[in-house]
Motif scaffolding. Structure first.
Motif, short mmCIF file in Angstrom:
data_model
loop_
_atom_site.label_atom_id
_atom_site.label_comp_id
_atom_site.label_asym_id
_atom_site.label_seq_id
_atom_site.Cartn_x
_atom_site.Cartn_y
_atom_site.Cartn_z
N ALA A 172 8.90 -0.35 -10.54
CA ALA A 172 8.51 -2.03 -9.99
C ALA A 172 6.98 -2.69 -10.09
N VAL A 173 6.43 -4.07 -10.60
CA VAL A 173 5.28 -4.07 -10.73
C VAL A 173 4.94 -5.56 -9.72
N VAL A 174 4.69 -5.66 -8.49
CA VAL A 174 4.30 -6.63 -7.51
C VAL A 174 2.33 -6.92 -8.21
N ILE A 175 2.84 -8.40 -8.16
CA ILE A 175 1.66 -9.28 -8.72
C ILE A 175 1.44 -10.14 -7.32
N GLY A 176 0.07 -9.70 -6.46
CA GLY A 176 -0.24 -11.34 -5.90
C GLY A 176 -0.65 -9.53 -3.82
N ARG A 177 -0.96 -9.58 -3.71
CA ARG A 177 -1.49 -8.90 -2.33
C ARG A 177 -1.60 -9.55 -0.76
N SER A 178 -0.86 -10.65 -1.10
CA SER A 178 -0.54 -11.27 0.79
C SER A 178 -0.21 -10.50 1.45
N PRO A 179 -0.56 -10.47 2.47
CA PRO A 179 -0.24 -9.74 3.61
C PRO A 179 1.74 -10.16 4.22
N ILE A 180 1.49 -11.02 3.71
CA ILE A 180 2.79 -11.70 3.98
C ILE A 180 4.48 -12.42 3.32
N LEU A 181 3.67 -11.65 1.63
CA LEU A 181 4.02 -11.79 0.26
C LEU A 181 3.89 -10.48 0.09
N GLY A 182 3.29 -10.33 -0.37
CA GLY A 182 3.39 -9.15 -1.71
C GLY A 182 3.08 -8.02 -1.32
N LYS A 183 2.76 -8.16 -0.03
CA LYS A 183 2.43 -6.63 0.19
C LYS A 183 3.91 -5.89 1.16
N PRO A 184 4.42 -6.36 2.04
CA PRO A 184 5.41 -6.70 2.51
C PRO A 184 6.45 -6.18 1.40
N ALA A 185 6.40 -7.21 0.04
CA ALA A 185 7.58 -7.56 -0.60
C ALA A 185 7.50 -5.20 -2.12
N GLY A 186 6.26 -5.16 -1.49
CA GLY A 186 5.57 -3.76 -2.17
C GLY A 186 6.67 -2.53 -1.35
N MET A 187 6.30 -2.80 0.11
CA MET A 187 6.62 -2.05 1.13
C MET A 187 8.52 -1.96 1.01
N LEU A 188 8.51 -2.94 0.27
CA LEU A 188 10.05 -2.92 0.13
C LEU A 188 10.91 -2.53 -0.26
N LEU A 189 10.40 -2.88 -1.25
CA LEU A 189 10.83 -2.38 -2.63
C LEU A 189 10.35 -0.54 -3.18
N LEU A 190 9.71 0.05 -2.24
CA LEU A 190 9.05 1.12 -1.92
C LEU A 190 10.98 2.11 -0.96
N ALA A 191 10.59 1.06 -0.33
CA ALA A 191 11.56 1.67 0.79
C ALA A 191 12.97 1.98 -0.20
N SER A 192 13.20 1.54 -1.27
CA SER A 192 14.50 1.19 -1.71
C SER A 192 14.69 2.31 -2.76
N ASN A 193 12.74 3.14 -3.06
CA ASN A 193 13.31 4.45 -4.38
C ASN A 193 12.30 3.35 -4.97
N ALA A 194 11.75 2.30 -5.54
CA ALA A 194 11.27 2.03 -6.20
C ALA A 194 9.78 2.86 -6.82
N THR A 195 9.54 2.72 -7.78
CA THR A 195 7.32 3.61 -7.81
C THR A 195 7.20 1.89 -7.52
N VAL A 196 6.21 1.67 -7.35
CA VAL A 196 5.66 0.35 -6.86
C VAL A 196 4.24 0.33 -6.97
N THR A 197 3.70 -0.39 -8.59
CA THR A 197 1.91 -0.45 -8.86
C THR A 197 2.19 -1.88 -8.33
N TYR A 198 0.52 -1.88 -7.12
CA TYR A 198 -0.05 -3.81 -6.65
C TYR A 198 -0.99 -4.34 -7.83
N THR A 199 -0.37 -4.91 -8.08
CA THR A 199 -1.28 -5.65 -8.45
C THR A 199 -1.72 -7.12 -8.30
N HIS A 200 -3.25 -7.58 -9.19
CA HIS A 200 -2.84 -9.31 -8.55
C HIS A 200 -4.50 -9.85 -9.47
#
Length: 292
Positions: A172-200
């Motif tokens: 999963a690639v998350v484009i965005g690093r907002s503390p209330i959108l991009g960052k938590p989205a990545g955390m929830l995807l990670l908790a679902s066993n996805a491999t997460v790449t944060y980008t912006h």
């Protein structure tokens, strides 16, 4: 689940519509709210706080209040002048946090420039943070602990689950690093066993990184930012952006020719955000009533 599209995506991608699922969630929340009130006399209550008179923010707040009413959730509206200071806003949020009749608090953001938004968010009691904006809520998501989720990321995960998108092992690639959108989205995807790449938007080689993704979450706040040739054929694309003119962060026409699933704008992520807000308000009311 039967769904209807609010946007014509007639090429390859199947629309990943949030409207029907959100309606189901709100109906279930309304039933729980009714049962709580019948059993205890307590009506779940959501307090909305708006600073200033921005027309778009005022419209969003009214929409959330109307949805709350339809779900049997009471609402308290606090409107503060645009020149409100951080100290004044913190005092108001503290007052609401201490009010036993209020179960959830939503601070409409963004707030005026003179306000320290993070300080304002942190004035919301964690038990009433139904929008999932505090550091406490983020930590709970990051550590996989029970708690209130950030509403848009939480809504995205529910939508992916409803459409049976396999996340375990997916990139999963998350484009965005907002503390209330991009960052938590990545955390929830990670908790679902996805491999997460944060980008912006400043990530070097961003198109090449996005092209590796099985799941793309676009939350960068730039209209038509993600182009069709950035996507791997068959990718699942979640457009969490909303820009002027009902335009998302993904170029929908181009992406529809490549993706397997694509959220429309509007009608995709937006309804899920509000539905989760109402669901979590009932969650908070039930928990607070049980503690009393």
């Amino acid at each position: 689940m039967t769904t209807t599209s609010s946007q014509d995506l007639t090429n390859t991608a199947r629309p990943m519509v949030g409207t029907d699922l959100a309606a189901e969630m709100v109906a279930k929340a309304a039933e729980r709210a009714r049962k709580l009130q019948d059993a205890t006399g307590v009506q779940p209550c959501l307090a909305t706080v708006l600073v200033g008179d921005d027309p778009a923010s005022a419209t969003y707040v009214r929409m959330k209040q109307n949805r709350s009413k339809k779900a049997g959730i009471g609402s308290v509206s606090v409107v503060l002048p645009a020149e409100t200071t951080t100290e004044q806003l913190v005092a108001e949020l503290t007052r609401l946090s201490e009010d036993p009749a209020v179960h959830g608090i939503l601070l409409q953001h963004p707030v005026p420039d003179q306000i320290d938004e993070r300080a304002a968010f942190e004035a919301i009691a964690p038990a009433k943070d139904v929008d999932g904006v505090t550091m406490h809520s983020f930590a709970a998501m990051a550590f996989g602990q029970p708690g209130l989720r950030s509403c848009t990321p939480g809504g995205i995960l529910r939508l992916l689950e409803a459409y049976d998108v396999p996340l375990a092992g997916a990139h999963a690639v998350v484009i965005g690093r907002s503390p209330i959108l991009g960052k938590p989205a990545g955390m929830l995807l990670l908790a679902s066993n996805a491999t997460v790449t944060y980008t912006h938007s400043r990530t070097r080689g961003l198109p090449e990184l996005v092209r590796q993704a099985d799941v793309v979450v676009a939350a960068v706040g730039k209209p038509n930012f993600v182009r069709g040739d950035w996507l791997k054929p068959g990718a699942v694309v979640v457009d969490a952006g909303y820009n002027e003119g009902n335009v998302g962060d993904v170029h929908a026409e181009e992406a529809a020719r490549v993706a397997s699933l694509l959220t429309p704008v509007p009608g995709g992520v937006g309804p899920m955000t509000i539905a989760l807000l109402l669901e979590q308000t009932v969650d908070a009311a039930e928990a607070q009533t049980a503690r009393r």
